[in-house]
Scaffold this motif. Structure first.
Motif, PDB file in Angstrom:
ATOM      1  N   PRO A   1       0.740  -1.394  -0.102  1.00  0.00           N
ATOM      2  CA  PRO A   1      -0.166  -0.059   0.312  1.00  0.00           C
ATOM      3  C   PRO A   1       0.929   1.343  -0.089  1.00  0.00           C
ATOM      4  O   PRO A   1       1.761   1.440   0.653  1.00  0.00           O
ATOM      5  CB  PRO A   1      -0.750   0.054   1.468  1.00  0.00           C
ATOM      6  CG  PRO A   1       0.023  -0.885   2.295  1.00  0.00           C
ATOM      7  CD  PRO A   1       0.874  -1.819   1.262  1.00  0.00           C
ATOM      8  N   ALA A   2       0.384   2.278  -0.909  1.00  0.00           N
ATOM      9  CA  ALA A   2       1.119   3.561  -0.896  1.00  0.00           C
ATOM     10  C   ALA A   2       1.018   4.377   0.468  1.00  0.00           C
ATOM     11  O   ALA A   2       1.724   5.006   0.743  1.00  0.00           O
ATOM     12  CB  ALA A   2       0.530   4.599  -1.827  1.00  0.00           C
ATOM     13  N   ARG A   3      -0.045   4.164   1.410  1.00  0.00           N
ATOM     14  CA  ARG A   3      -0.391   4.475   2.578  1.00  0.00           C
ATOM     15  C   ARG A   3      -0.999   3.511   3.690  1.00  0.00           C
ATOM     16  O   ARG A   3      -1.635   2.477   3.175  1.00  0.00           O
ATOM     17  CB  ARG A   3      -1.083   5.869   2.567  1.00  0.00           C
ATOM     18  CG  ARG A   3      -2.401   5.664   2.184  1.00  0.00           C
ATOM     19  CD  ARG A   3      -3.347   6.881   2.184  1.00  0.00           C
ATOM     20  NE  ARG A   3      -4.745   6.857   2.241  1.00  0.00           N
ATOM     21  CZ  ARG A   3      -5.503   7.397   1.506  1.00  0.00           C
ATOM     22  NH1 ARG A   3      -5.074   8.694   0.769  1.00  0.00           N
ATOM     23  NH2 ARG A   3      -6.871   7.232   1.517  1.00  0.00           N
ATOM     24  N   PRO A   4      -0.677   3.710   5.017  1.00  0.00           N
ATOM     25  CA  PRO A   4      -1.272   2.881   5.717  1.00  0.00           C
ATOM     26  C   PRO A   4      -2.938   3.036   5.939  1.00  0.00           C
ATOM     27  O   PRO A   4      -3.287   3.816   5.432  1.00  0.00           O
ATOM     28  CB  PRO A   4      -0.698   3.178   7.191  1.00  0.00           C
ATOM     29  CG  PRO A   4      -0.211   4.566   7.040  1.00  0.00           C
ATOM     30  CD  PRO A   4      -0.001   4.707   5.791  1.00  0.00           C
ATOM     31  N   GLY A   5      -3.419   1.783   6.525  1.00  0.00           N
ATOM     32  CA  GLY A   5      -4.695   1.764   6.708  1.00  0.00           C
ATOM     33  C   GLY A   5      -5.445   0.639   6.276  1.00  0.00           C
ATOM     34  O   GLY A   5      -4.856  -0.352   5.771  1.00  0.00           O
ATOM     35  N   ARG A   6      -6.828   0.512   6.313  1.00  0.00           N
ATOM     36  CA  ARG A   6      -7.475  -0.810   5.824  1.00  0.00           C
ATOM     37  C   ARG A   6      -7.357  -0.962   4.463  1.00  0.00           C
ATOM     38  O   ARG A   6      -7.249  -0.065   3.724  1.00  0.00           O
ATOM     39  CB  ARG A   6      -9.089  -0.470   6.043  1.00  0.00           C
ATOM     40  CG  ARG A   6      -9.551  -0.426   7.525  1.00  0.00           C
ATOM     41  CD  ARG A   6     -11.042  -0.402   7.667  1.00  0.00           C
ATOM     42  NE  ARG A   6     -11.631   0.368   6.575  1.00  0.00           N
ATOM     43  CZ  ARG A   6     -12.670   0.101   5.720  1.00  0.00           C
ATOM     44  NH1 ARG A   6     -13.394  -0.922   6.325  1.00  0.00           N
ATOM     45  NH2 ARG A   6     -13.393   1.031   5.075  1.00  0.00           N
ATOM     46  N   LEU A   7      -7.359  -2.243   3.967  1.00  0.00           N
ATOM     47  CA  LEU A   7      -7.183  -2.682   2.666  1.00  0.00           C
ATOM     48  C   LEU A   7      -8.171  -1.767   1.657  1.00  0.00           C
ATOM     49  O   LEU A   7      -7.992  -1.273   0.478  1.00  0.00           O
ATOM     50  CB  LEU A   7      -7.169  -3.885   2.102  1.00  0.00           C
ATOM     51  CG  LEU A   7      -6.962  -4.450   0.942  1.00  0.00           C
ATOM     52  CD1 LEU A   7      -5.460  -4.130   0.560  1.00  0.00           C
ATOM     53  CD2 LEU A   7      -6.852  -6.062   0.961  1.00  0.00           C
ATOM     54  N   ALA A   8      -9.583  -1.752   2.148  1.00  0.00           N
ATOM     55  CA  ALA A   8     -10.556  -0.920   1.455  1.00  0.00           C
ATOM     56  C   ALA A   8     -10.119   0.447   1.296  1.00  0.00           C
ATOM     57  O   ALA A   8     -10.888   0.937   0.384  1.00  0.00           O
ATOM     58  CB  ALA A   8     -11.828  -1.255   2.456  1.00  0.00           C
ATOM     59  N   ASP A   9      -9.279   0.977   2.013  1.00  0.00           N
ATOM     60  CA  ASP A   9      -9.210   2.518   2.055  1.00  0.00           C
ATOM     61  C   ASP A   9      -7.894   2.845   1.107  1.00  0.00           C
ATOM     62  O   ASP A   9      -7.754   4.014   1.021  1.00  0.00           O
ATOM     63  CB  ASP A   9      -9.022   2.918   3.178  1.00  0.00           C
ATOM     64  CG  ASP A   9     -10.246   2.934   3.895  1.00  0.00           C
ATOM     65  OD1 ASP A   9     -11.419   2.838   3.453  1.00  0.00           O
ATOM     66  OD2 ASP A   9     -10.224   2.948   5.344  1.00  0.00           O
ATOM     67  N   VAL A  10      -7.258   1.789   0.981  1.00  0.00           N
ATOM     68  CA  VAL A  10      -5.847   2.358   0.090  1.00  0.00           C
ATOM     69  C   VAL A  10      -5.930   2.353  -1.433  1.00  0.00           C
ATOM     70  O   VAL A  10      -6.484   1.601  -2.164  1.00  0.00           O
ATOM     71  CB  VAL A  10      -4.852   0.975   0.373  1.00  0.00           C
ATOM     72  CG1 VAL A  10      -3.561   1.171  -0.585  1.00  0.00           C
ATOM     73  CG2 VAL A  10      -4.623   0.627   1.786  1.00  0.00           C
ATOM     74  N   PRO A  11      -5.837   3.479  -1.820  1.00  0.00           N
ATOM     75  CA  PRO A  11      -6.077   3.822  -3.299  1.00  0.00           C
ATOM     76  C   PRO A  11      -5.033   3.501  -4.204  1.00  0.00           C
ATOM     77  O   PRO A  11      -5.314   3.176  -5.565  1.00  0.00           O
ATOM     78  CB  PRO A  11      -6.100   5.277  -3.173  1.00  0.00           C
ATOM     79  CG  PRO A  11      -5.240   5.823  -2.095  1.00  0.00           C
ATOM     80  CD  PRO A  11      -5.173   4.735  -1.351  1.00  0.00           C
ATOM     81  N   SER A  12      -3.631   3.147  -3.969  1.00  0.00           N
ATOM     82  CA  SER A  12      -2.720   2.708  -4.800  1.00  0.00           C
ATOM     83  C   SER A  12      -1.613   1.712  -4.000  1.00  0.00           C
ATOM     84  O   SER A  12      -1.327   1.883  -3.034  1.00  0.00           O
ATOM     85  CB  SER A  12      -2.196   4.039  -5.419  1.00  0.00           C
ATOM     86  OG  SER A  12      -1.632   4.778  -4.477  1.00  0.00           O
TER      87      SER A  12
END
Ligand SMILES: Nc1ncnc2c1ncn2[C@@H]1O[C@H](COP(=O)(O)OP(=O)(O)O)[C@@H](O)[C@H]1O
Ligand SMILES: [Mg+2]
Length: 363
Positions: A26-37
């Motif tokens: 993921p380009a940024r942390p967080g839930r998989l559902a929220d990762v844009p790239s």
């Protein structure tokens, strides 16, 4: 199905066999559902071991199957870029290269992990029906598999499909004149799904057919309800060398002697600033295997494992720049006191022996 290229005949120190996949971080942390790239990387326990061994000068071959797709091209190019012979990897026009996505929990460096707070570590695999899942026992007839000093496999392959399990069963069958067969348990509960109840027994049977076995103390407890190095040895009496990894504590090795008794050797791990735990086990196996190929004493073999693991632990990805042999040999020869005062952080593998030495005496 075609062979990638037709190679000149190459004799390897190590052949590593198993699935590798393209992985998306993921380009940024967080839930998989929220990762844009996502950023692309590659993952695969066995190719990690091959790459690490090639990086420290051992001719290494990776055997697998990938799709006839761009992800397959990327895997082959990347693994070959680490100096590994990939000429026996098959391309499958009918099945895709496996891929997976993971969230930041596993990748996070210290600062990100704290900002993230939750340390989520979702991993989502798209590997069912992959090209590698079609690996099968026909491979044992291939010279490229056996034309080596060591064949290294892991329990992951056993979980991929029935034909993959048959392949591992055939590889771990004791046959005269075979090279050293090395096995890393790599127990991954999630991969076994509907065969979960059979996994512990199958993996135990495979491990018992090998010459060198790597098992985490935690994995042995999870898979076999077996607790502590001595109990693991009781469950796995056949392998000439059994390595029980005890995480940040160290590792205990049982080595069968000609008179049938075991020597038991414990070597403490290093103190490291962990950037990401992923890949440490593969790196440890590579370090231990390298030292085995060099004919080093068991205590030094374990220390080389710890050093390669430390190189992997101090970088965010799976694959690290390993320490130069001169530096590794220098550190392996340290007194227990000096080894105990080492603290390895990011970039340590690029230091010269003298610089690391200075850090020891200043601590
Ligand atoms: N926190 C740590 N500090 C220092 N070394 C570690 C730490 N965790 C792991 N290691 C090293 O990495 C090796 C492999 O660790 P392990 O947890 O078995 O990896 P994996 O789960 O990837 O198989 C250990 O034997 C040790 O050398
Ligand atoms: Mg492991």
């Amino acid at each position: 199905m075609t062979t990638a290229t037709t190679p000149p005949h190459v004799t390897a120190d190590v052949v590593c066999l198993g699935e590798s996949m393209v992985t998306f971080l993921p380009a940024r942390p967080g839930r998989l559902a929220d990762v844009p790239s996502f950023d692309r990387a590659i993952g695969g326990a066995e190719s990690n071991v091959a790459c690490a061994l090639a990086a420290i000068g051992h001719p290494a071959r990776w055997i697998s199957r990938v799709g006839a797709d761009g992800f397959g091209d990327h895997l082959l190019e990347t693994v070959a870029g680490h100096g590994v012979d990939v000429s026996h990897v098959r391309r499958d026009p009918a099945r895709p290269t496996g891929i997976y996505f993971r969230t930041a929990g596993e990748r996070a460096t210290g600062a990100e992990a704290e900002a993230d707070g939750q340390q989520l570590a979702e991993v989502v695999y798209y590997r069912a029906g992959s090209a590698a899942s079609a690996l099968g026992p026909d491979l044992v007839a291939e010279r490229a598999l056996w034309d080596t000093r060591v064949v290294h496999v892991t329990g992951i392959t056993a979980a991929l499909s029935d034909s993959c399990l048959d392949l591992l069963t055939a590889i771990t069958e004791r046959r005269a004149g075979r090279p050293l067969v090395s096995f890393d348990l790599n127990y991954r509960v999630g991969l076994w799904k509907d065969r979960a109840d059979r996994a512990p027994g199958l993996l135990l049977g495979l491990a018992r057919g090998c010459d060198l076995v790597f098992v985490g103390e935690d994995e042995a407890a999870a898979a076999w309800d077996v607790h502590g190095p001595a109990a693991v040895r009781e469950a796995l009496p056949e392998p000439g060398v059994l390595v029980v990894k005890q995480g940040s504590e160290g590792a205990t090795v049982y080595e069968r002697q000609p008179d049938g008794t075991d020597t038991v050797t414990f070597a403490p791990a290093l103190t490291v600033d962990v950037a990401a735990p992923v890949g440490a086990g593969d790196a440890f196996a590579a370090g231990f295997l390298s030292a085995t190929l060099r004919g080093l004493p068991v205590f030094d073999r374990i220390r080389h494992g710890h050093l390669m693991a430390a190189a992997s632990l101090t970088v965010p990805g799976d694959l690290a720049t390993p320490p130069a042999r001169e530096l590794a040999d220098h550190l392996v020869a340290l007194t227990p006191e000096d080894w105990g005062t080492l603290r390895l952080g990011p970039g340590w593998t690029e230091s010269g022996a003298a610089e690391v030495r200075v850090e020891v005496s200043q601590t």
